[in-house]
Structure formats: structure tokens, C-alpha cells
Design a protein around this motif. Structure first.
Motif, PDB file in Angstrom:
ATOM      1  N   GLY A   1     -24.672 108.322  56.520  1.00  0.00           N
ATOM      2  CA  GLY A   1     -25.949 108.173  57.341  1.00  0.00           C
ATOM      3  C   GLY A   1     -25.761 108.609  58.845  1.00  0.00           C
ATOM      4  O   GLY A   1     -24.583 108.124  59.190  1.00  0.00           O
ATOM      5  N   ASP A   2     -26.472 109.271  59.445  1.00  0.00           N
ATOM      6  CA  ASP A   2     -26.353 109.329  60.566  1.00  0.00           C
ATOM      7  C   ASP A   2     -27.052 108.511  61.630  1.00  0.00           C
ATOM      8  O   ASP A   2     -28.177 108.481  61.992  1.00  0.00           O
ATOM      9  CB  ASP A   2     -26.995 110.883  60.921  1.00  0.00           C
ATOM     10  CG  ASP A   2     -26.862 111.459  62.702  1.00  0.00           C
ATOM     11  OD1 ASP A   2     -25.992 110.811  63.208  1.00  0.00           O
ATOM     12  OD2 ASP A   2     -27.429 112.453  62.863  1.00  0.00           O
ATOM     13  N   TYR A   3     -26.245 107.437  62.241  1.00  0.00           N
ATOM     14  CA  TYR A   3     -26.790 106.408  63.030  1.00  0.00           C
ATOM     15  C   TYR A   3     -25.570 105.808  63.641  1.00  0.00           C
ATOM     16  O   TYR A   3     -24.430 106.028  63.131  1.00  0.00           O
ATOM     17  CB  TYR A   3     -27.652 105.761  62.299  1.00  0.00           C
ATOM     18  CG  TYR A   3     -26.855 104.884  61.491  1.00  0.00           C
ATOM     19  CD1 TYR A   3     -26.179 103.654  61.709  1.00  0.00           C
ATOM     20  CD2 TYR A   3     -27.089 104.961  60.213  1.00  0.00           C
ATOM     21  CE1 TYR A   3     -25.758 102.831  60.639  1.00  0.00           C
ATOM     22  CE2 TYR A   3     -26.650 104.462  58.842  1.00  0.00           C
ATOM     23  CZ  TYR A   3     -25.943 103.188  59.237  1.00  0.00           C
ATOM     24  OH  TYR A   3     -25.188 102.562  58.335  1.00  0.00           O
TER      25      TYR A   3
ATOM     26  N   ASN B   1     -32.135 106.522  58.677  1.00  0.00           N
ATOM     27  CA  ASN B   1     -30.963 107.334  57.886  1.00  0.00           C
ATOM     28  C   ASN B   1     -29.801 106.317  57.168  1.00  0.00           C
ATOM     29  O   ASN B   1     -28.806 106.938  56.862  1.00  0.00           O
ATOM     30  CB  ASN B   1     -30.361 107.945  58.885  1.00  0.00           C
ATOM     31  CG  ASN B   1     -31.250 109.122  59.697  1.00  0.00           C
ATOM     32  OD1 ASN B   1     -32.042 109.508  59.100  1.00  0.00           O
ATOM     33  ND2 ASN B   1     -30.865 109.427  61.013  1.00  0.00           N
ATOM     34  N   ALA B   2     -30.132 104.980  57.489  1.00  0.00           N
ATOM     35  CA  ALA B   2     -29.305 104.235  56.742  1.00  0.00           C
ATOM     36  C   ALA B   2     -29.151 104.248  54.983  1.00  0.00           C
ATOM     37  O   ALA B   2     -30.237 104.393  54.392  1.00  0.00           O
ATOM     38  CB  ALA B   2     -29.739 102.598  56.777  1.00  0.00           C
ATOM     39  N   VAL B   3     -27.922 104.326  54.542  1.00  0.00           N
ATOM     40  CA  VAL B   3     -27.783 104.465  52.938  1.00  0.00           C
ATOM     41  C   VAL B   3     -27.124 103.458  52.482  1.00  0.00           C
ATOM     42  O   VAL B   3     -26.273 102.798  53.206  1.00  0.00           O
ATOM     43  CB  VAL B   3     -26.788 105.947  52.989  1.00  0.00           C
ATOM     44  CG1 VAL B   3     -26.587 106.002  51.295  1.00  0.00           C
ATOM     45  CG2 VAL B   3     -27.484 107.131  53.425  1.00  0.00           C
TER      46      VAL B   3
ATOM     47  N   ALA C   1     -27.209 100.057  61.572  1.00  0.00           N
ATOM     48  CA  ALA C   1     -27.975 100.015  60.265  1.00  0.00           C
ATOM     49  C   ALA C   1     -29.238  99.341  60.274  1.00  0.00           C
ATOM     50  O   ALA C   1     -30.230  99.555  59.653  1.00  0.00           O
ATOM     51  CB  ALA C   1     -27.280  99.919  59.170  1.00  0.00           C
TER      52      ALA C   1
END
Length: 273
Positions: free
Chosen positions: A187-189, A109-111, A84
Motif C-alpha cells: 500500500g502507498d502510504y 491505501n492500507a492493505v 496505516a
């Protein structure tokens, strides 16, 4: 490539990876043993740095830990919360003699971890897995929730971690099992996507896989094992062989920090020669 624990394998294959510039490493149960950073592992970090290699921990630990580690350890940056964020230090432009300046970047993409789905996963996991608890370092996290199954007592079986992971996946989140926590985020990571981004942006890495070594110990390291040809692990990786499809190319004879030192010594000696 099949994996092996013969140290001569690593030594003999170093010549074919002579462009190595970066040592990426997990922290928990890779650099540590029973939660402690051993002198031999910390010394190995200094030896890698002295050999001119860039050392970058890639960890599931929180932003709060990363701030401390990048300031106090002999590292050239750190990637935290499973990809992240990244922290590093740069010299003060106005006066290089002054203390370095802490820099940070967050994956696009971090949430943030106040997402309602994460709270629902937490509640479902606690109901389904007696003894599960929040990680003690949760207060220092920005983007994920860490559910502790093996860092504190009672130590729960790996099957409990798998059940938590399955709940998170069913809710549409990402979940990764480490040696101590199940880390859950939106999130996509992952470790790999942020590691490659950081190497490119910070050091100008052009994608040459022969320049990178990764050392890990658990299922959340699998993307790194799959990506880098000279991926390595400490001996305790064998506890998770049933959960990992892409095993590392080399497995040390020793566990934890002692296994990391076993691996690092090959590269520090070669880099310093």
C-alpha cells in the motif's frame, strides 16, 4: 537547512515559526530510552499539552499499542503502523461528563497484513538473515509485519536491516527501517501522508508548514524531516546519517527521551508565555 545541536539555534529560530500549533513525535528511541518512557519525556508531553499545543505521536507501533496510548497519554491523537491508521478521542456528544469516545480512521491505501507477498518476504528474510525474528508486538498489528533486528537479543547490525529492506523492496512492498524493526507493508502510504491527512481532517490544518514540528530518530522518519522546516531529532539520529538524505534542521545534544525533553521544553515555554 543544515542541522545543528546548539539549543540556542532552536530558541532563536522559534520566533520565525511562531505559528506552531502541532508537535508530532516518533516514540521508540525518541520518547524512550532502552525501551522505557522516561519521566522527563512524559513530563514534557504534559508540558506541551499545558502550553496549548496539539501533541500527536507518529509511530511504527501497532494498532493495539495505539489504542492504549491515546487513552492513557496526554496526546491529542496517534498515528500508528507508519501511517496505516489514526486513533483519537472525542467527548461523548450525549453527555460530555462521560468518558470520551475512541475514534479511528484507516488510510485508504492500507492493505491487511495477511497479504501473501508479506508472508513470502518474511520467509525470505528469515532465510537470509540469521537471528531475525518477528516483533513481539506482531499480534497487535493490522496492516504491516514488523521484523525485529534490535529490540530483543540478539541485536543485529544495521546491515541486516538493510538486507531485509532490500528483499521487501524487490518483492514490491514498502519497507522502512526504524531503530528496532524493519516494518514492511503493501500500500502507498507513510507517516507523512497520514499525518497530513489527520491534521487536515481532525483539526482543519490548511497546510501551513510553520504550524508543525516533528521530532524523530531514524530512517523511517525521513519523509517528515524532508517536509517540515522545523524538523528535529534526538542525538541518536547520528547513527543513521549514512541512510538518511534529508536530515532534520535541529539535532538535540541528548539521546532518546532526554533529547525529546530538550526540544519540547523550548516549545512548551514559548507556547505558555
Amino acid at each position: 537547512m543544515s542541522h545543528t545541536s546548539n539549543s540556542s539555534f532552536l530558541t532563536s529560530h522559534f520566533s520565525s515559526f511562531s505559528r506552531v500549533r502541532y508537535i508530532l513525535t516518533d516514540i521508540d528511541d525518541t520518547l524512550t530510552q532502552r525501551g522505557k518512557l522516561l519521566p522527563v519525556a512524559y513530563t514534557a508531553l504534559w508540558q506541551l499539552k499545558a502550553a496549548g499545543l496539539k501533541v500527536i505521536p507518529v509511530t511504527g507501533r501497532p494498532a493495539g499499542w495505539c489504542d492504549c496510548i491515546v487513552r492513557e497519554w496526554p496526546v491529542d491523537g496517534i498515528i500508528g503502523e507508519n501511517g496505516a491508521l489514526a486513533f483519537w478521542e472525542e467527548p461523548c456528544e450525549a453527555d460530555p461528563a462521560r468518558l470520551p469516545v475512541l475514534k479511528s480512521v484507516y488510510h485508504p491505501n492500507a492493505v491487511r497484513n495477511d497479504h501473501p507477498v508479506l508472508q513470502r518476504i518474511r520467509e525470505r528474510a528469515f532465510a537470509a538473515v540469521p537471528g531475525l525474528r518477528d516483533a513481539k508486538d506482531q499480534f497487535a498489528r493490522l496492516f504491516d509485519i514488523a521484523l525485529d533486528f534490535a529490540e530483543e537479543e540478539p541485536v543485529l547490525p544495521l546491515s541486516a536491516a538493510e538486507k531485509v529492506r532490500d528483499i521487501a523492496l524487490a518483492e514490491g512492498a514498502v519497507a522502512k527501517i526504524s531503530s528496532i524493526h524493519v516494518n514492511v507493508w503493501m500500500g502507498d502510504y507513510d507517516k507523512l501522508s497520514m499525518a497530513e491527512r489527520f491534521l487536515q481532517d481532525r483539526f482543519g490544518w490548511q497546510g501551513d508548514l510553520t504550524e508543525v514540528v516533528f521530532v524523530g530518530d531514524s530512517p523511517n522518519d525521513e519523509p517528515m524531516f524532508a517536509r517540515f522546516p522545523l524538523s528535529c531529532a534526538v542525538a541518536n539520529i547520528r547513527r543513521y546519517e549514512g541512510l538518511i538524505t534529508a536530515m532534520p534542521a535541529f539535532i538535540a545534544a541528548q539521546e532518546g527521551g532526554e533529547g525529546f525533553a530538550e526540544i519540547a521544553n523550548v516549545f512548551s515555554e514559548a507556547g505558555g508565555s
